[in-house]
Design a protein around this motif. Structure first.
Motif, short mmCIF file in Angstrom:
data_model
loop_
_atom_site.label_atom_id
_atom_site.label_comp_id
_atom_site.label_asym_id
_atom_site.label_seq_id
_atom_site.Cartn_x
_atom_site.Cartn_y
_atom_site.Cartn_z
N HIS A 158 -17.26 16.13 -7.11
CA HIS A 158 -18.07 15.35 -6.28
C HIS A 158 -17.37 13.64 -5.71
O HIS A 158 -18.17 13.71 -4.72
CB HIS A 158 -19.49 15.08 -6.03
N LEU A 159 -17.36 13.45 -6.81
CA LEU A 159 -16.97 11.88 -6.58
C LEU A 159 -15.36 11.19 -7.47
O LEU A 159 -15.19 12.22 -8.60
CB LEU A 159 -18.21 10.48 -6.55
N VAL A 160 -14.34 10.39 -6.72
CA VAL A 160 -12.67 10.56 -7.54
C VAL A 160 -12.77 8.90 -7.06
O VAL A 160 -13.12 8.43 -6.48
CB VAL A 160 -11.95 10.48 -7.21
N LYS A 161 -13.06 8.39 -7.88
CA LYS A 161 -12.66 7.01 -8.40
C LYS A 161 -11.05 6.16 -8.68
O LYS A 161 -10.79 7.21 -9.97
CB LYS A 161 -13.50 5.96 -9.14
N PHE A 171 0.94 -1.50 0.09
CA PHE A 171 -0.03 -0.13 0.16
C PHE A 171 0.32 1.14 0.26
O PHE A 171 1.76 1.16 0.45
CB PHE A 171 -1.03 0.03 0.72
N ARG A 172 0.04 2.33 -0.87
CA ARG A 172 1.19 3.52 -0.53
C ARG A 172 0.32 4.44 -0.70
O ARG A 172 -1.04 4.82 -1.34
CB ARG A 172 1.93 3.96 -2.32
N ALA A 173 0.34 6.30 0.34
CA ALA A 173 -0.10 6.95 0.28
C ALA A 173 -0.74 7.76 -1.04
O ALA A 173 -2.35 8.56 -0.63
CB ALA A 173 0.38 7.81 1.47
N ASP A 174 0.00 6.75 -1.76
CA ASP A 174 -1.25 8.23 -3.01
C ASP A 174 -1.98 7.57 -3.39
O ASP A 174 -3.11 7.89 -3.84
CB ASP A 174 0.03 8.86 -4.47
N PHE A 175 -3.19 6.27 -2.59
CA PHE A 175 -3.74 5.87 -2.53
C PHE A 175 -5.28 6.40 -2.25
O PHE A 175 -6.18 6.60 -2.77
CB PHE A 175 -4.22 4.34 -1.52
N VAL A 176 -4.32 7.24 -1.32
CA VAL A 176 -5.75 8.41 -0.64
C VAL A 176 -5.60 9.80 -1.80
O VAL A 176 -6.65 10.16 -1.90
CB VAL A 176 -5.47 8.26 0.91
N SER A 177 -4.23 10.08 -1.29
CA SER A 177 -3.94 11.55 -1.22
C SER A 177 -4.71 11.59 -3.43
O SER A 177 -5.08 12.62 -3.08
CB SER A 177 -2.54 11.92 -1.09
N GLY A 178 -4.00 10.74 -3.56
CA GLY A 178 -4.50 10.71 -5.27
C GLY A 178 -6.20 10.65 -5.79
O GLY A 178 -6.13 12.23 -6.50
N ILE A 179 -6.71 10.97 -4.60
CA ILE A 179 -8.29 10.38 -4.78
C ILE A 179 -8.68 11.55 -4.37
O ILE A 179 -9.97 12.48 -4.71
CB ILE A 179 -8.98 9.34 -4.80
N VAL A 180 -8.04 12.29 -2.72
CA VAL A 180 -8.70 13.18 -2.32
C VAL A 180 -8.56 14.71 -2.95
O VAL A 180 -9.22 15.69 -2.96
CB VAL A 180 -8.41 12.89 -1.27
N GLY A 181 -7.41 14.79 -4.27
CA GLY A 181 -7.19 15.13 -4.36
C GLY A 181 -7.50 16.67 -5.45
O GLY A 181 -7.74 17.65 -5.24
N PRO A 182 -8.49 16.21 -5.99
CA PRO A 182 -9.39 16.51 -6.95
C PRO A 182 -10.66 17.44 -5.88
O PRO A 182 -10.93 18.78 -6.25
CB PRO A 182 -9.37 15.61 -8.11
N LEU A 183 -10.89 16.38 -4.96
CA LEU A 183 -11.95 17.32 -4.49
C LEU A 183 -11.70 18.27 -3.36
O LEU A 183 -12.19 18.97 -3.19
CB LEU A 183 -12.35 15.94 -2.84
N LEU A 184 -10.29 18.03 -3.25
CA LEU A 184 -9.66 19.62 -1.96
C LEU A 184 -9.31 20.43 -2.43
O LEU A 184 -9.24 21.53 -2.60
CB LEU A 184 -8.30 19.05 -1.75
N THR A 185 -9.54 20.74 -4.24
CA THR A 185 -8.86 21.61 -5.05
C THR A 185 -9.81 22.30 -6.36
O THR A 185 -9.75 22.96 -6.68
CB THR A 185 -7.94 21.18 -6.43
N ASP A 186 -10.57 21.56 -6.30
CA ASP A 186 -11.92 21.37 -7.58
C ASP A 186 -13.24 21.67 -6.94
O ASP A 186 -13.50 20.22 -6.66
CB ASP A 186 -11.79 20.70 -9.11
N PRO A 187 -13.78 22.36 -6.75
CA PRO A 187 -14.89 22.04 -5.96
C PRO A 187 -15.94 22.06 -6.92
O PRO A 187 -17.55 21.72 -6.29
CB PRO A 187 -15.56 23.64 -5.54
N ASP A 188 -16.33 21.81 -8.26
CA ASP A 188 -17.33 20.79 -8.89
C ASP A 188 -16.86 18.88 -9.26
O ASP A 188 -17.97 18.77 -9.81
CB ASP A 188 -17.02 21.67 -10.42
#
Length: 314
Positions: free
Chosen positions: A152-155, A133-150
């Motif tokens: 709503h869901l990231v796979k 497991f690598r941390a970018d499994f989390v940071s990668g999919i959380v990233g667009p939600l933190l930076t783009d208000p449009d």
């Protein structure tokens, strides 16, 4: 492929490397959003501790992107709960959440109940059987939600090796989910891993979705999110390679049946005439039938649950 999907692939498909973690931390501070990571777990003592430890070390104590790590134990018979707690997670048993509604077995049941014991504006789900497991499994999919208000869901999207064979994992995806989506919901045909267990979403979306209690939860969530917020509010992020425990063919058959049933309800909201699946296994006297019940229950949107509304007011 629809032209709309081709445009979406160009506009809403990224790599985890596109958003450095330090940039995400700045966005988190600027927007004031909080992040919860949820691991649904059943007998995962071999892997859950390493996953929790990586997230805590790199995304809680290192760069503080994650506000809480919650493992929801759905009745493990091994040391899953102890290992997860020792690694730094808050562990909650499925049956302790919303006890007035008796819990039923199933991954979707656990994910639905997790909304009541987490507080993040963004909720990130991670399967507890991942290896390497690598941390970018989390940071990668959380990233667009933190930076783009449009968004709503990231796979998450990734390669899924099967043993030594690259790209041969995800058999239910290729044999069941992908054909269903391409034929009935072609707007979702661009998702590389529609059934993947690693995805993040805004709480404001999750609390409005019904949750199939079993393995149909990922397909159901994608289809329902498409209708609620539209294709441009959905995205995917490449996080590399996913290594995990593979199930046998019979287990995959039961998973496929649950996914088909989830799709069937969304196509017609009709009645499932025979919600069972019979499979065969060779025994001492030849092939023996084994019949399993297909998940037929769904939990309502969390906004309809009194305890959830009361918690938000408080």
């Amino acid at each position: 492929m629809l032209e709309e999907v081709e445009r979406w692939l160009n506009a809403r498909s990224w790599s985890a490397a596109d958003r450095p973690v330090q940039h995400l931390l700045s966005a988190k501070h600027a927007t004031g959003q909080s992040v919860s990571v949820v691991l649904p777990a059943l007998d995962e003592e071999a892997t859950v501790g390493d996953i929790v430890a990586v997230i805590r070390r790199e995304l809680v104590l290192g760069i503080p992107l994650v506000d809480e790590i919650v493992v929801v134990d759905s009745g493990s018979s091994d040391r899953t709960a102890e290992v997860a707690a020792a690694a730094g997670a808050r562990v909650v048993h499925r049956d302790a959440i919303l006890p007035r509604i008796p819990a039923v077995p199933g991954k979707g049941e656990v994910l639905w109940r997790s909304l009541l014991v987490t507080g993040g504006d963004i909720v990130c789900f991670v399967d507890a059987d991942l290896r390497e497991f690598r941390a970018d499994f989390v940071s990668g999919i959380v990233g667009p939600l933190l930076t783009d208000p449009d968004v709503h869901l990231v796979k998450a999207m990734y390669d899924r090796p099967l043993g030594a064979a690259p790209g041969q994992g995800g058999r239910v995806t290729e044999l069941m989910a992908r054909p269903l989506l391409n034929m009935h919901w072609p707007q979702l045909a661009g998702f590389v891993q529609p059934l993947g267990g690693e995805y993040a979403a805004r709480r404001s979306l999750l609390e409005r979705l019904p949750f199939p209690v079993g393995y149909g939860v990922e397909l159901g969530m994608l289809v329902d999110a498409l209708h609620l917020v539209g294709l441009d509010a959905l995205a995917q992020v490449d996080v590399g390679v996913r290594v995990h425990r593979h199930q046998d063919g019979r287990a995959l058959g039961r998973m496929a049946a649950a996914i088909y049933r989830t799709a069937q309800l969304r196509l017609a909201r009709g009645h499932l005439v025979r919600p069972t699946l019979t499979q065969f296994e060779r025994g001492a006297d030849g092939f023996e039938p084994h019949t399993y019940t297909v998940d037929t229950e769904e939990r309502p949107p969390m906004t309809e649950i009194t305890e959830y509304a009361t918690r938000r007011v408080a």
